[in-house]
Every structure is written in structure tokens, then in C-alpha cells.
Scaffold this motif. Structure first.
Motif, PDB file in Angstrom:
ATOM      1  N   GLY A 270       0.799  -1.218   0.000  1.00 14.56           N
ATOM      2  CA  GLY A 270       0.000   0.000   0.000  1.00 14.56           C
ATOM      3  C   GLY A 270       0.831   1.267   0.000  1.00 14.56           C
ATOM      4  O   GLY A 270       0.518   2.233  -0.699  1.00 14.56           O
ATOM      5  N   LEU A 271       1.933   1.292   0.763  1.00 16.63           N
ATOM      6  CA  LEU A 271       2.768   2.492   0.799  1.00 16.63           C
ATOM      7  C   LEU A 271       3.399   2.758  -0.552  1.00 16.63           C
ATOM      8  O   LEU A 271       3.398   3.892  -1.037  1.00 16.63           O
ATOM      9  N   THR A 274       0.889   4.080  -2.910  1.00 22.09           N
ATOM     10  CA  THR A 274       0.546   5.458  -2.549  1.00 22.09           C
ATOM     11  C   THR A 274       1.646   6.429  -2.968  1.00 22.09           C
ATOM     12  O   THR A 274       1.381   7.497  -3.539  1.00 22.09           O
ATOM     13  N   GLU A 277       1.576   7.035  -6.633  1.00 20.04           N
ATOM     14  CA  GLU A 277       0.480   7.951  -6.967  1.00 20.04           C
ATOM     15  C   GLU A 277       0.846   9.395  -6.643  1.00 20.04           C
ATOM     16  O   GLU A 277       0.330  10.330  -7.263  1.00 20.04           O
ATOM     17  N   MET A 278       1.738   9.573  -5.686  1.00 22.47           N
ATOM     18  CA  MET A 278       2.205  10.918  -5.319  1.00 22.47           C
ATOM     19  C   MET A 278       3.332  11.395  -6.232  1.00 22.47           C
ATOM     20  O   MET A 278       3.829  12.510  -6.066  1.00 22.47           O
ATOM     21  N   THR A 309      -5.313  12.143  -1.712  1.00 20.30           N
ATOM     22  CA  THR A 309      -6.167  11.567  -0.670  1.00 20.30           C
ATOM     23  C   THR A 309      -5.959  10.063  -0.704  1.00 20.30           C
ATOM     24  O   THR A 309      -6.241   9.410  -1.718  1.00 20.30           O
ATOM     25  N   VAL A 310      -5.427   9.506   0.385  1.00 24.10           N
ATOM     26  CA  VAL A 310      -5.130   8.078   0.426  1.00 24.10           C
ATOM     27  C   VAL A 310      -6.446   7.305   0.576  1.00 24.10           C
ATOM     28  O   VAL A 310      -7.220   7.584   1.500  1.00 24.10           O
ATOM     29  N   ARG A 314      -7.270   1.219   1.662  1.00 18.88           N
ATOM     30  CA  ARG A 314      -5.875   0.815   1.540  1.00 18.88           C
ATOM     31  C   ARG A 314      -5.205   0.688   2.907  1.00 18.88           C
ATOM     32  O   ARG A 314      -4.107   0.142   3.026  1.00 18.88           O
ATOM     33  N   TYR A 322       2.087   4.319   7.950  1.00 24.42           N
ATOM     34  CA  TYR A 322       1.549   5.673   8.042  1.00 24.42           C
ATOM     35  C   TYR A 322       2.529   6.667   8.661  1.00 24.42           C
ATOM     36  O   TYR A 322       2.626   7.820   8.192  1.00 24.42           O
ATOM     37  N   LEU A 325       4.823   7.626   5.917  1.00 28.89           N
ATOM     38  CA  LEU A 325       4.062   8.342   4.892  1.00 28.89           C
ATOM     39  C   LEU A 325       3.848   9.792   5.308  1.00 28.89           C
ATOM     40  O   LEU A 325       3.865  10.700   4.470  1.00 28.89           O
ATOM     41  N   THR A 336      -2.180  16.264   1.947  1.00 31.99           N
ATOM     42  CA  THR A 336      -2.387  14.815   1.869  1.00 31.99           C
ATOM     43  C   THR A 336      -3.360  14.403   2.964  1.00 31.99           C
ATOM     44  O   THR A 336      -3.140  14.688   4.150  1.00 31.99           O
ATOM     45  N   MET A 338      -5.264  11.483   5.059  1.00 31.40           N
ATOM     46  CA  MET A 338      -5.153  10.086   5.482  1.00 31.40           C
ATOM     47  C   MET A 338      -6.248   9.797   6.492  1.00 31.40           C
ATOM     48  O   MET A 338      -6.175  10.254   7.636  1.00 31.40           O
TER      49      MET A 338
END
Length: 444
Positions: A270-271, A274, A277-278, A309-310, A314, A322, A325, A336, A338
Motif C-alpha cells: 500500500g505504501l 501510494t 500515486e504521489m 487523498t489516500v 488501503r 503511516y 508516509l 495529503t 489520510m
């Protein structure tokens, strides 16, 4: 207190291996201890958490030793053949080790007391002990279910069907381990899929287990009292550990690093998803499979990140990531968001509250919610200069030391010794890439 201080650095370069995956290391020790014959394990994480699990399995009857070349030899006793330990099982800081072993021994006819450090002794256990009582086990301790806790296992366990109320791989895995010494089939319903390391390890050792998608979740079955055969395996590098040099390289201009042999279990990526995506420049190289787990080398280069927006769904696949992140978000353009990460409140610490406090102390704009936070990042370096209270949480410590690599003023964590629980070579590895992390008071 063993304070560590992190100062700004120019860039990070090099190729490294992170320690073995902690979740897989715990499970390799447990399953090897239950298999007939000798299991050989390479790449085992040798942090305090995993070593405490090894000591606990020895106390329960397994023969576990390490060779000079780093290979671990486990002579198992077979399912059903564990014996009562002579003293309490000290799990140190490891919530994973404590919860998994509570599940394992809840279906054995003896009593065991679990103890741990101050952090572990403050963490709730009832979400694990409640379903284990359905097998027939009894738990004796404080009203809120914290350690020290005595488990009185049952000699006549009955299989259960259990609907896991909150997404937690530890709860699921504790039930699966209890099911190993229970006749019949135990069924577990997950509303939200969580990490499947236990399912993969069960299949690898020959347990009759199935996983079936259902709506947005999964149904897992375990047929108990199998005869397990020893297997040899190599533990993939821990993606949760890789997260720190990955984010450090992304936020440090001029950086270009490679991290070899990183586990890419779909429930753990997931990280990385993410971060990509960033706008993160992360390349998966030499993709392959080891002991039922997907593995690859990661090439990571400095990137200009943008806020996103995470997705809330996820969260289970990156719950431990987190904190780091948050550091990436502090360097991303925009805000961002979360949310959906309420489990962070009951990890090694209340990670939401502690991250919010530490980020604000370093000059970063953050808004706190019950289930997460919103971080507004900037192209400018944050002020830094704070001393962070880690509350004995290793991921808090490593995250803020990563932040210090690109802060105007050094960032200090109040106790760096807690990092030993999961990433004992953290400082050595990071400094080898070009970081500047050292005990407070040293001149560097």
C-alpha cells in the motif's frame, strides 16, 4: 535515554539489503517449531521482537539455533506436542509475537503467563482473547486485558466460526494458529482483507487451508491437527523497513538508491502504491517469488511529490507505514489526506496523536482526526529542531530521523534504542547511504 540526532544530508547513494520481514520471521519460527524435521531459515530478522519469539518457542519445546553463517536451524516438535514453559514468556515490545503465541497455545492443555515491556503492557489484548475463549481457553489478568496475562489453554478445543469485527492480521492469525491444534475446520470471515502472510506460510508448510473472496472481504478455513513437514526458506526483506530508506531517497535531492530482495506481498504494498500515486520514482526490478511471497529489487530516485487523498480501504495494507508516509506528505505539494486508519491508535503507541504532536513541533501543518490526519506539505524544508517523544515506538523514531535528513535544524528522538526491536542495522544502513544519524552529543 539513548537520544539519536538526524542532520541534513546532500544525497543518498548506494545499494543495500534491509533486514528480513518481521511478520514472516515470526511465522517462520512458529511454523518451523511445529514441523517434523529440521527447517532451515535464511534472512531471518534478528531484531529483539523476533528473538523474543525464538526464545518463547524454545521455552515451548522447539530446538532453535543459529549457525555462524547466519542460517537458523529449527527442529520442530509437531502439532500438539508443545509443552508448558517453566516460566513466563517475555515478549518485550512485540505485540505481534504476543498475540500470535496467545493464539498458538490457547488450544494446549497448560497455563502460560505473558509479560512484556511498558509499551506492550499498555496495549489491548481483548480483541485477540475474546475469539480465543470460544475455542475453550481462559485468560486471567487485568480487566482491560493488558499484560501480564495468563492463558489457561484447553485440552478439548472446538472449531469456531468467527467474524473478525476490525481489520487485523494479528487477530486473524491468532485464530488460525489456535485452529492448528483443534480438530475439524475453523472458519474466519474478514470484512476487509488483511495481510495474508499466515495463509501463505500455512500453505508453504502443508496446512489444509483455503481463502475465498466474499464481497469485499475473505473467508479463510483451516483444517486442524495437520502433520507438518520441515521446509527450507529465505525470508524476504521487510517492506516496512525498506519504507524508511525509500522515503529518505524520495525527499533528498540527488538521491538514487537500490534496495535488494524486498517482499512485495500484495497486502503489504500500500505504501509503495501510494508513493507512486504521489509521483515517486520507484522501479521494481528482478521480480521473482520466494517461499510463496513475491519479491523484487527497488530502485528509488529523488522525486517531486504531490499530495493525494489516500484511499481508506488501503489502510490494512500499509497500517505500519503511516508514520513514514507522514514524512513523505510533509514534502508533497498540497494537503495529503489520510483517513480510515483508526487502528493506529492502538499500535505500539497512539501513532496518530504522537505523529501530529511531533510534526507540529517540527513546523509542519497537520490536522488531527479520530481516524487519521491531514498534512499540508511544502517545497520548503521544515524547521525541524525538535526533540521527539517516541513513546517506545520504533516506527515513530525512524520516521522522525528520516525527517531530520531534510530539515533546517536537526531532529532528535528521545530514545533510539527502541529501533533495535525491528531494524537493528537502521543507523548503519542509512549512514552507509549518506545519511547523518548519530547519538546526540557527538560531533559530526
Amino acid at each position: 535515554m539513548n537520544q539519536l540526532l538526524s542532520s541534513a544530508t546532500d544525497n543518498l547513494k548506494g545499494t543495500v539489503n534491509v533486514p528480513g520481514d518481521k511478520s514472516i520471521s515470526h511465522r517462520a519460527l512458529i511454523m518451523g517449531s511445529l514441523a517434523i524435521g529440521e527447517t532451515l531459515v535464511a534472512g531471518l530478522l534478528e531484531g529483539e521482537d523476533v528473538l523474543n519469539t525464538a526464545a518463547a518457542m524454545r521455552a515451548l519445546g522447539a530446538d532453535i539455533r543459529k549457525d555462524e553463517d547466519g542460517t537458523w536451524h529449527i527442529h520442530g516438535v509437531g502439532v500438539g506436542a508443545l509443552h508448558e514453559p517453566e516460566g513466563a514468556l517475555d515478549m518485550g515490545n512485540s505485540g505481534t509475537g504476543a498475540r500470535l503465541l496467545m493464539g498458538l497455545i490457547s488450544t494446549y492443555p497448560f497455563s502460560t503467563t505473558f509479560i512484556g515491556d511498558a509499551s506492550l503492557s499498555s496495549r489491548p489484548m481483548k480483541r485477540v482473547t475474546d475469539p480465543l475463549e470460544s475455542f475453550g481457553a481462559e485468560f486471567h489478568g487485568s480487566e482491560n486485558g493488558t499484560l501480564p496475562l495468563t492463558v489457561r489453554g484447553t485440552g478439548m478445543p472446538v472449531p469456531i466460526s468467527y467474524d473478525v469485527p476490525v481489520a487485523s492480521a494479528q487477530v486473524k492469525s491468532a485464530i488460525m494458529l489456535a485452529a492448528l491444534n483443534t480438530p475439524g475446520t475453523t472458519t474466519i470471515f474478514e470484512k476487509k482483507p488483511t495481510r495474508d502472510h499466515t495463509e501463505r506460510m500455512f500453505s508453504f508448510f502443508g496446512v489444509d487451508t483455503t481463502t475465498t473472496p466474499k464481497d469485499s472481504g475473505r473467508v479463510i478455513t483451516v483444517t486442524g491437527q495437520p502433520e507438518l513437514t520441515a521446509r527450507n526458506l529465505t525470508v524476504p526483506g521487510d517492506p516496512s523497513s525498506a519504507a524508511f530508506p525509500v522515503v529518505a531517497a524520495l525527499i533528498t535531492p540527488g538521491s538514487d538508491i537500490t534496495i535488494r530482495n524486498v517482499g512485495l506481498n500484495p497486502d503489504r504494498t500500500g505504501l509503495f502504491i501510494t508513493l507512486k500515486e504521489m509521483g515517486a520514482d520507484i522501479e521494481f526490478v528482478n521480480e521473482r517469488e520466494d517461499c510463496g511471497e513475491p519479491v523484487a529489487d527497488l530502485r528509488v530516485r529523488h522525486s517531486r511529490l504531490k499530495a493525494i487523498t489516500v484511499p481508506q480501504d488501503r489502510a490494512p495494507s500499509m497500517i505500519d507505514e503511516y508514520p513514514i508516509l507522514c514524512i513523505a506528505a510533509a514534502f508533497a505539494d498540497g494537503t495529503t489526506m489520510m483517513r480510515g486508519a483508526e487502528e493506529l491508535r492502538v499500535k505500539e503507541s497512539d501513532r496518530i496523536a504522537i505523529m501530529v504532536k511531533g510534526l507540529r513541533a517540527c513546523g509542519i501543518d497537520v490536522e488531527e482526526f479520530d481516524d487519521g490526519m491531514a498534512i499540508t506539505g511544502s517545497r520548503e524544508k521544515p524547521a525541524g529542531g525538535a526533540v521527539i517523544e517516541t513513546h517506545l515506538d520504533h516506527r515513530i523514531a525512524m520516521s522522525f530521523l528520516t525527517l531530520g535528513l531534510q530539515s533546517e535544524q536537526p531532529v532528535t528522538v528521545d530514545d533510539g534504542s527502541v529501533i533495535e526491536t525491528s531494524f537493528p542495522i537502521f543507523r548503519e544502513l542509512m549512514n552507509g547511504l549518506g545519511a547523518n544519524i548519530h547519538p546526540a552529543g557527538e560531533n559530526k
